[in-house]
Motif scaffolding. Structure first.
Motif, short mmCIF file in Angstrom:
data_model
loop_
_atom_site.label_atom_id
_atom_site.label_comp_id
_atom_site.label_asym_id
_atom_site.label_seq_id
_atom_site.Cartn_x
_atom_site.Cartn_y
_atom_site.Cartn_z
N UNK A 137 0.84 -1.20 0.00
CA UNK A 137 0.00 0.00 0.00
C UNK A 137 0.87 1.25 0.00
N UNK A 138 1.60 1.47 1.09
CA UNK A 138 2.21 2.80 1.28
C UNK A 138 3.61 2.93 0.72
N UNK A 139 4.38 1.86 0.78
CA UNK A 139 5.73 1.95 0.22
C UNK A 139 5.64 1.99 -1.31
N UNK A 140 4.80 1.11 -1.87
CA UNK A 140 4.65 1.08 -3.32
C UNK A 140 4.16 2.42 -3.86
N UNK A 141 3.34 3.12 -3.08
CA UNK A 141 2.81 4.41 -3.52
C UNK A 141 3.79 5.55 -3.21
N UNK A 142 4.99 5.19 -2.73
CA UNK A 142 6.04 6.18 -2.44
C UNK A 142 5.62 7.19 -1.37
N UNK A 143 4.91 6.67 -0.37
CA UNK A 143 4.40 7.58 0.67
C UNK A 143 5.22 7.51 1.96
N UNK A 144 6.25 6.64 2.00
CA UNK A 144 6.98 6.46 3.26
C UNK A 144 8.45 6.82 3.11
N UNK A 145 9.02 7.38 4.18
CA UNK A 145 10.46 7.67 4.19
C UNK A 145 11.23 6.39 4.54
N UNK A 146 12.33 6.10 3.82
CA UNK A 146 13.17 4.98 4.25
C UNK A 146 13.85 5.32 5.59
N UNK A 166 12.73 -7.92 7.78
CA UNK A 166 12.34 -8.26 6.40
C UNK A 166 10.90 -7.84 6.12
N UNK A 167 10.03 -8.05 7.11
CA UNK A 167 8.61 -7.73 6.90
C UNK A 167 8.38 -6.23 6.71
N UNK A 168 9.28 -5.41 7.26
CA UNK A 168 9.08 -3.96 7.13
C UNK A 168 10.05 -3.36 6.12
N UNK A 169 10.59 -4.23 5.26
CA UNK A 169 11.55 -3.76 4.25
C UNK A 169 11.06 -4.06 2.85
N UNK A 170 11.55 -3.23 1.94
CA UNK A 170 11.22 -3.43 0.54
C UNK A 170 12.42 -2.95 -0.27
N UNK A 171 12.89 -3.75 -1.20
CA UNK A 171 14.05 -3.40 -2.03
C UNK A 171 15.22 -2.85 -1.21
N UNK A 172 15.51 -3.49 -0.09
CA UNK A 172 16.68 -3.08 0.69
C UNK A 172 16.46 -1.88 1.59
N UNK A 173 15.28 -1.28 1.54
CA UNK A 173 15.01 -0.15 2.44
C UNK A 173 14.06 -0.57 3.55
N UNK A 174 14.30 -0.01 4.74
CA UNK A 174 13.43 -0.32 5.88
C UNK A 174 12.45 0.84 6.05
N UNK A 175 11.17 0.51 6.23
CA UNK A 175 10.17 1.57 6.22
C UNK A 175 9.37 1.76 7.51
#
Ligand code: BGC
Length: 451
Positions: A137-146, A166-175
């Motif tokens: 939802x929010x990482x994919x929509x670019x709404x969160x700061x790494x 891992x659950x709170x990460x996407x493409x090496x960034x933690x969100x």
């Protein structure tokens, strides 16, 4: 000046004075209101519009952090209030706006959040499940700061289990930062009712159904359910699925590597339907707390619920762990752990990121987690928290977390996207009344591309 015009003149003077007085009064009132809205801590759960306007001057700090969650009353908010209290002790100059929207599993809060995020009006920080709910939802929509640097600066990388990071990460960034770990595959039971009926804790589905028959014959409701919000039934279904598929194939199912037309999914649906034969008749008009009350007062014997129910039993209903209520892993899932983690991140575009980070630091600290979790019923996400702060349920669950196969919960946002979850909840809701396995499977198969 004649008498009449003299009177008129006097009258006009009086009116002018009154208008001037009124003007001064209004200006003063506005000034006072502006001052008080700037300083108000407003922990009453309502959004403070005045506070928001004040913040739009672009300053670094508006001195207020709005925490958005669905932790209101009845077993949900004690932990949050303890965390807020700790934060306020440490940061007396930053006010907290506790903006919680009621409704179990975020039923209502997630909709409100979506509207705000789409309108570029994010809360300072918000409750979000680790996994797809955050990432899709929010990482994919670019709404969160790494938050990678923030993790490094605070030396958190080895303080949280890798699986959670891992659950709170996407493409090496933690969100986001996990505040807790809830377990979803637990049955809570009324100890007196089990004793009175000579019931042993069941470990397999066969034993479970034998116990349920015995209870039903004795006139006790075997399983309490409150599916006014259908996620509670979805949670039962996901646990049956886990038991049928085992952890590897359960994960493959949600990774799209096994289809919902796999015969074991239909078997799980049959078994789910069988469990529904043992629930209270008024299940559709109860929420999770209402269903927990049935077990608390002995009208029902067992409840499958995440361990926020433990917080509710212990703190709100004053029941004692292992005296009034006991617990066991959902049959056929012993050694497995359905992971639900509540996390908080930093949305892009908030006015005072430094203040928000101060809150995140408290939430991530051992002290914060040990203030929050014993009340919430969850275990700490941090690996170095103090087990002595937890009751036997907490201690057992910490051990189980370390020694179990971990799987992500569907009903609580980790396993699949919100789009899929909404459709799965609808399909479950229909299944609960119709019990049509083919239709149910068909609905899941058609929703699968949205996973
Ligand atoms: C959340 C818990 C909450 C529960 C009931 C879950 O989705 O992770 O924190 O207590 O819903 O509202």
């Amino acid at each position: 000046m004649d008498y009449e015009s003299g009177i008129k003149q006097k009258g006009e003077d009086v009116v002018k004075k009154k208008i001037f007085g009124l003007f001064i009064f209004v200006v003063l009132a506005l000034f006072i209101a502006a001052c008080s809205s700037e300083s108000s801590g407003d922990a009453d759960g309502k959004t403070d519009d005045a506070g928001k306007d004040n913040s739009e001057g672009g300053s670094d700090s508006k001195g207020e952090v709005e925490i958005f969650s669905w932790w209101t009353g009845a077993g949900e908010e004690d932990g949050l209030l303890a965390l807020i209290e700790l934060f306020e002790e440490k940061n007396p100059d930053i006010a907290i706006d506790n903006a919680a929207v009621s409704g179990g599993a975020g039923t209502n809060a997630k909709a409100v959040l979506a509207t705000r995020m789409q309108g570029n009006d994010p809360p300072s920080t918000f409750q979000v499940h680790g996994g797809e709910e955050l990432n899709k939802s929010w990482v994919a929509a670019d709404k969160m700061e790494p938050l990678n640097d923030f993790y490094e600066e605070n030396e958190w990388m080895d303080k949280f289990p890798e699986e959670l990071i891992d659950l709170v990460s996407s493409d090496g960034n933690i969100y986001s930062i996990p505040v807790n770990i809830h377990r979803g595959n637990v049955f809570f039971y009324n100890i007196q009712v089990f004793e009175d009926n000579g019931i042993e804790v069941p470990t397999t589905m066969d034993e479970f159904f034998a116990a349920a028959d015995k209870l039903q014959e004795a006139g006790t409701i075997p399983v309490a359910l409150g599916d006014k919000e259908s996620w509670t039934a979805t949670q039962i279904f996901e646990n049956v699925l886990l038991g049928k598929l085992g952890p590897d194939d359960y994960k493959k199912l949600f990774a799209g590597e096994i289809g919902f037309d796999d015969p074991r999914v239909a078997e799980a649906a049959e078994q789910f339907g069988k469990i529904l034969d043992y629930v209270n008749e008024d299940h559709a008009s109860r929420n999770w707390q209402d269903s927990a009350q049935l077990v608390a007062n002995g009208e029902a014997a067992m409840l499958n619920m995440g361990d926020w129910a433990k917080g509710y039993f212990a703190n709100d209903l004053d029941l004692e762990t292992n005296v009034d209520f006991g617990y066991f892993a959902f049959p056929d899932t012993d050694g497995e752990f359905q992971v639900i983690t509540d996390t908080f991140g930093l949305p892009k575009g908030v006015d005072n990121p430094d203040d928000v980070k101060e809150f995140l630091k408290v939430l991530a600290s051992v002290e914060g987690q040990d203030a929050f979790n014993p009340l919430k019923g969850s275990i700490p996400a941090r690996i170095d928290a103090d087990p002595e702060k937890y009751d036997q349920y907490g201690k057992d669950t910490m051990e189980d977390f370390k020694n179990s196969r971990l799987v992500p919960s569907l009903a609580h946002g980790s396993a699949a996207s919100e789009g899929f979850l909404t459709k799965a909840n609808q399909a479950v809701n229909i299944f609960v009344t119709q019990r049509d396995v083919d239709n149910f499977i068909q609905a899941l198969v058609s929703a699968a591309p949205e996973m």
